[in-house]
Design an enzyme around this catalytic site. Structure first.
Site, PDB file in Angstrom:
ATOM      1  N   ARG A   1       8.870   5.799  -0.265  1.00 32.88           N
ATOM      2  CA  ARG A   1       8.166   6.722   0.552  1.00 32.88           C
ATOM      3  C   ARG A   1       7.233   5.950   1.411  1.00 32.88           C
ATOM      4  O   ARG A   1       6.854   4.977   1.463  1.00 32.88           O
ATOM      5  CB  ARG A   1       6.959   7.462  -0.528  1.00 32.88           C
ATOM      6  CG  ARG A   1       7.601   8.431  -1.536  1.00 32.88           C
ATOM      7  CD  ARG A   1       6.873   8.992  -2.165  1.00 32.88           C
ATOM      8  NE  ARG A   1       6.293   8.078  -3.220  1.00 32.88           N
ATOM      9  CZ  ARG A   1       5.068   7.711  -3.276  1.00 32.88           C
ATOM     10  NH1 ARG A   1       4.345   7.769  -2.435  1.00 32.88           N
ATOM     11  NH2 ARG A   1       4.649   6.822  -4.298  1.00 32.88           N
TER      12      ARG A   1
ATOM     13  N   TYR B   1      15.461   8.619   2.393  1.00 34.82           N
ATOM     14  CA  TYR B   1      14.882   8.277   1.028  1.00 34.82           C
ATOM     15  C   TYR B   1      14.222   9.410   0.131  1.00 34.82           C
ATOM     16  O   TYR B   1      13.592  10.038   0.860  1.00 34.82           O
ATOM     17  CB  TYR B   1      14.233   6.872   1.312  1.00 34.82           C
ATOM     18  CG  TYR B   1      13.568   6.459  -0.114  1.00 34.82           C
ATOM     19  CD1 TYR B   1      14.247   5.833  -1.051  1.00 34.82           C
ATOM     20  CD2 TYR B   1      12.345   6.793  -0.483  1.00 34.82           C
ATOM     21  CE1 TYR B   1      13.976   5.642  -2.139  1.00 34.82           C
ATOM     22  CE2 TYR B   1      12.101   6.724  -1.815  1.00 34.82           C
ATOM     23  CZ  TYR B   1      12.984   6.229  -2.569  1.00 34.82           C
ATOM     24  OH  TYR B   1      12.305   5.855  -3.978  1.00 34.82           O
TER      25      TYR B   1
ATOM     26  N   LYS C   1       8.353  15.652  -4.623  1.00 38.74           N
ATOM     27  CA  LYS C   1       6.743  15.163  -4.195  1.00 38.74           C
ATOM     28  C   LYS C   1       6.149  16.231  -3.090  1.00 38.74           C
ATOM     29  O   LYS C   1       5.191  16.779  -3.215  1.00 38.74           O
ATOM     30  CB  LYS C   1       6.742  13.827  -3.728  1.00 38.74           C
ATOM     31  CG  LYS C   1       7.104  12.706  -4.655  1.00 38.74           C
ATOM     32  CD  LYS C   1       6.607  12.669  -5.870  1.00 38.74           C
ATOM     33  CE  LYS C   1       6.360  11.712  -6.771  1.00 38.74           C
ATOM     34  NZ  LYS C   1       7.029  11.091  -7.639  1.00 38.74           N
TER      35      LYS C   1
ATOM     36  N   HIS D   1       1.236  14.776 -11.440  1.00 35.10           N
ATOM     37  CA  HIS D   1       2.039  13.654 -11.250  1.00 35.10           C
ATOM     38  C   HIS D   1       2.336  13.397 -12.585  1.00 35.10           C
ATOM     39  O   HIS D   1       1.854  12.105 -12.994  1.00 35.10           O
ATOM     40  CB  HIS D   1       1.722  12.626 -10.306  1.00 35.10           C
ATOM     41  CG  HIS D   1       2.581  11.434 -10.004  1.00 35.10           C
ATOM     42  ND1 HIS D   1       2.259  10.133  -9.646  1.00 35.10           N
ATOM     43  CD2 HIS D   1       4.062  11.449 -10.038  1.00 35.10           C
ATOM     44  CE1 HIS D   1       3.209   9.667  -9.257  1.00 35.10           C
ATOM     45  NE2 HIS D   1       4.496  10.269  -9.618  1.00 35.10           N
TER      46      HIS D   1
ATOM     47  N   SER E   1       3.291   5.834  -9.248  1.00 37.87           N
ATOM     48  CA  SER E   1       4.492   5.502  -8.874  1.00 37.87           C
ATOM     49  C   SER E   1       4.912   4.073  -9.718  1.00 37.87           C
ATOM     50  O   SER E   1       4.184   3.300  -9.142  1.00 37.87           O
ATOM     51  CB  SER E   1       5.241   5.745  -7.632  1.00 37.87           C
ATOM     52  OG  SER E   1       4.740   7.169  -6.993  1.00 37.87           O
TER      53      SER E   1
ATOM     54  N   CYS F   1       4.680   3.026 -12.530  1.00 34.07           N
ATOM     55  CA  CYS F   1       3.766   2.444 -13.786  1.00 34.07           C
ATOM     56  C   CYS F   1       4.044   3.068 -15.222  1.00 34.07           C
ATOM     57  O   CYS F   1       3.299   2.894 -15.786  1.00 34.07           O
ATOM     58  CB  CYS F   1       2.456   2.660 -13.185  1.00 34.07           C
ATOM     59  SG  CYS F   1       1.810   1.753 -11.921  1.00 34.07           S
TER      60      CYS F   1
ATOM     61  N   ASP G   1       7.925  12.931 -14.312  1.00 30.93           N
ATOM     62  CA  ASP G   1       7.469  12.802 -13.237  1.00 30.93           C
ATOM     63  C   ASP G   1       6.350  13.759 -12.845  1.00 30.93           C
ATOM     64  O   ASP G   1       5.229  13.469 -12.205  1.00 30.93           O
ATOM     65  CB  ASP G   1       8.442  12.480 -12.080  1.00 30.93           C
ATOM     66  CG  ASP G   1       7.835  12.014 -10.907  1.00 30.93           C
ATOM     67  OD1 ASP G   1       7.269  10.741 -10.872  1.00 30.93           O
ATOM     68  OD2 ASP G   1       8.183  12.353  -9.755  1.00 30.93           O
TER      69      ASP G   1
ATOM     70  N   ARG H   1      16.760   3.069  -7.263  1.00 31.20           N
ATOM     71  CA  ARG H   1      16.569   4.266  -8.017  1.00 31.20           C
ATOM     72  C   ARG H   1      18.032   4.913  -8.781  1.00 31.20           C
ATOM     73  O   ARG H   1      18.805   4.651  -8.100  1.00 31.20           O
ATOM     74  CB  ARG H   1      16.021   5.524  -7.353  1.00 31.20           C
ATOM     75  CG  ARG H   1      14.776   5.054  -6.613  1.00 31.20           C
ATOM     76  CD  ARG H   1      13.556   5.570  -7.680  1.00 31.20           C
ATOM     77  NE  ARG H   1      12.314   5.039  -7.580  1.00 31.20           N
ATOM     78  CZ  ARG H   1      11.257   5.480  -7.907  1.00 31.20           C
ATOM     79  NH1 ARG H   1      10.973   6.384  -9.126  1.00 31.20           N
ATOM     80  NH2 ARG H   1      10.061   4.990  -7.568  1.00 31.20           N
TER      81      ARG H   1
END
Ligand SMILES: Nc1nc2c(ncn2[C@@H]2O[C@H](COP(=O)(O)OP(=O)(O)OP(=O)(O)O)[C@@H](O)[C@H]2O)c(=O)[nH]1
Ligand SMILES: O=C([O-])CC(=O)C(=O)O
Ligand SMILES: [Mn+2]
Length: 606
Positions: free
Chosen positions: A80, A219, A228, A248, A270, A272, A295, A387
């Site tokens: 991002r 991406y 998002k 989130h 993100s 974590c 998420d 990912r």
């Protein structure tokens, strides 16, 4: 004004929705694609698109995983781009001090010039999608127009997408228009590159008109606009206006030895640990975790006064490195079923995927940049933000309630970050307002999930810093106000966790992953009133002996260090919080200043 044009496919619309038809035409006339494809989400369409991407060598078919593909991005387009992400509210004050802002008209002018002819030589796909179950009373529709077939394939995994959605939309449902172009038009005869993108990038949100315009990046977080952009940035604004929360957060179902069920939502920044906690395999006997989401959570109060959470997504877009049979066996089982796209990981010689954290590396790999890789190579084989994109319904521990549009009643909310120091393993908030204070002051070291420096401590309120679609001061007030909307006695209890505290020698003090079930157990026992806690200046932490460490290979010293509340470390934190709060001026709810004053007083007395 462009003259009306004929674009093959434009008029083959399987919908009579006048607004949608007009918008698709308008965008086609501006961006000038060679053809328009209306996506139906079918198996056949998936096969056509993935076959075409394999032919063009954008994707490589994996021989060891059914119906799965390996993708490599341009090395510059891997995360991002927060610097290029904009909240274009009419009033600059509504974007607040944590967002980039540009006036909507100005942004639209800049981006209209960029979009002018930007799809030349390409196909424009119309992707109707729904965030959350289609069976919801008010389904949350979006339509993404994109010139990236990689995005279409990924959207089919990540959202409910296709003909069913268009049918349910009928002729007048409202939807969030999501415009995406990689910004790499092709001149007649010009060869394409494997990963088209542009050096110029804009990820723009128009919260007043509920629109998303994205340009220049292929991406995930920049291009899969249901995720998002819609489900957090635009949805947070909807939540502000309509009295709910777009967060989130992962959602999990926890069943204890006596059959008691608790639902937990947890917000970590993100990279974590959300996906890992959501799919956790408890190490303690009698406890079971089932996954609802990894998420994003949309939460609103039910008629019974409890806070209900729904996962709007249909897939998992998880961090690959570190995912392994030991740390997250349920993710590995999900991926083994295939039907997945892997981006920026390494490929083995026999056509499987590999990444750092999977144990002993093979003698030879093709790395994420397409180069030969051996264990002697200087760089990791996979990008740290590589990912996997995989259907959530393949998760072997998916909870039955996943598909229920009413969602699940949340018993506990966890906030957490990645901090080497200061933050103990687990702290319980005294009440809702204190919990909101803990969330509003959440801090974490930056990760590879966003472009920029890694390992820098920053405030990341509710793990939403890059995702709040309006003024963060108003967002805190919205959180505080939720207490009044619900039934106070039925509000979720709030906890703050940190799996990432380190010893002087740099190693993690807490083993994490499946062992985090021990912290979940303490959380449940706090809710049930059976576990003891001690009051500290920052909140309640486990009383000695109350955290179940039976059978755990952990020294008493390390446990004490993981749980420790060090008044000096916390005094050093206070000026940072003051500076953080001052950024919001009079938008900051005064009760949060009062919480900070209380903390200071308790630290002085400590
Ligand atoms: N030490 C330690 N590392 C963890 C733990 N949980 C997750 N990690 C690591 O943290 C990284 C990110 O974990 P994820 O679960 O993918 O994080 P996420 O919050 O879902 O990330 P996003 O998908 O970017 O939002 C991975 O490399 C994990 O291996 C834990 O309990 N302890
Ligand atoms: O948005 C993305 O690209 C991936 C993700 O989940 C995050 O960064 O939080
Ligand atoms: Mn994740």
């Amino acid at each position: 004004m462009s003259a009306p044009v004929t674009v093959p496919g434009l008029d083959q619309a399987p919908t009579a929705h006048p607004k949608l038809l007009a918008w698709v035409r308008e965008v086609a006339e501006l961006t000038r694609p060679d053809r328009v494809v209306w996506c139906d989400g079918s198996e056949g369409e998936w096969r056509r698109i993935t076959d075409e991407l394999v032919d063009k060598q954008v994707l490589v078919r994996l021989r060891q995983k059914p119906n799965s593909f390996w993708a490599r991005t341009d090395p510059s387009d891997v995360a991002r781009v927060e610097e290029r992400t904009f909240i274009c509210s009419a009033d600059e004050a509504d974007a607040g001090p944590t967002n980039n802002w540009m006036a909507p008209a100005e942004m639209k002018q800049v981006m209209t010039e960029l979009y002018d002819g930007s799809m030349r030589g390409r196909t424009m796909y119309v992707v109707p999608f729904c965030m959350g179950p289609l069976t919801a009373e008010q389904p949350m529709f979006g339509v993404e127009l994109t010139d990236s077939p990689y995005v279409v394939a990924s959207m089919r995994i990540m959202t409910r997408m296709g003909a069913d959605v268009l049918d349910r939309m009928g002729a007048d449902a409202s939807f969030v228009p999501c415009l995406h172009s990689v910004g790499a038009p092709l001149a007649p005869g010009q060869d394409d590159v494997a990963w088209p993108c542009s050096d110029t990038k804009y990820i723009s949100h128009f919260p007043d008109s509920r629109e998303i315009w994205s340009y220049g990046s292929g991406y995930g977080g920049n291009s899969l606009l249901g995720k998002k952009c819609f489900s957090l940035r635009i949805a947070s604004v909807m939540g502000r206006d309509e009295g709910w929360l777009a967060e989130h957060m992962l959602i999990l179902k926890l069943t204890g030895p006596s059959g008691q069920v608790k639902y937990v939502a947890a917000a970590f920044p993100s990279a974590c640990g959300k996906t890992n906690l959501a799919m956790l395999e408890p190490t303690i006997p009698g406890w079971k975790v089932e996954t609802l989401g990894d998420d994003i959570a949309w939460m609103r109060f039910g008629a019974d006064g409890r806070l209900y959470a729904v996962n709007p997504e249909f897939g998992l877009f998880g961090v690959a490195p570190g995912t392994d049979w030991k740390t997250n066996p349920n993710a590995m089982r999900t991926l083994a079923k295939g039907n997945s796209v892997f981006t920026n990981v390494a490929m083995t010689d026999d056509g499987d995927v590999w990444w750092e954290g999977m144990g002993e590396p093979p003698a030879h790999l093709t790395d994420w940049k397409g180069r030969d890789w051996t264990p002697d190579s200087d760089e990791p084989s996979s990008h740290p933000n590589s990912r996997f994109c995989t259907p959530i319904e393949q998760c072997p521990i998916l909870a039955d309630e996943y598909a229920d549009p009413r969602g699940v009643p949340i018993d506990a909310i966890l906030f957490g970050g990645r901090r080497k120091t200061t933050i103990p393993l687990v702290t319980e908030a005294r009440d809702w307002t204190h919990g909101v204070y803990l969330g509003a002051t959440l801090s974490s070291e930056t990760t590879a999930a966003a472009a920029g420096k890694v390992g820098v401590v920053r405030r990341d309120p509710m793990a939403m810093l890059p995702f709040i679609g309006y003024n963060a001061g108003d967002y805190f007030a919205h959180w505080i106000g939720m207490a009044k909307a619900g039934d106070a006695a039925k509000l979720p209890r709030i906890f703050y966790v940190n799996w990432f505290r380190r010893g002087d020698d740099g190693r993690f003090l807490w083993p994490g992953f499946g062992e985090n079930a021990r912290v979940l157990k303490w959380v449940v026992e706090r809710i049930e009133g059976t576990a003891a806690a001690v009051e500290t200046p920052i909140g309640r932490v486990p009383a000695p002996g109350s955290l179940d460490v039976e059978g755990l290979d952990l020294t008493a010293e390390d446990l004490a260090l993981a749980l420790r509340v060090d008044a000096d470390e916390w005094r050093a934190e206070v000026p940072q919080v003051v500076e953080w709060f001052e950024r919001f001026g009079d938008k900051l709810p005064s009760v949060l200043w009062a919480e900070l004053d209380g903390l200071k007083a308790r630290l002085d007395a400590a």
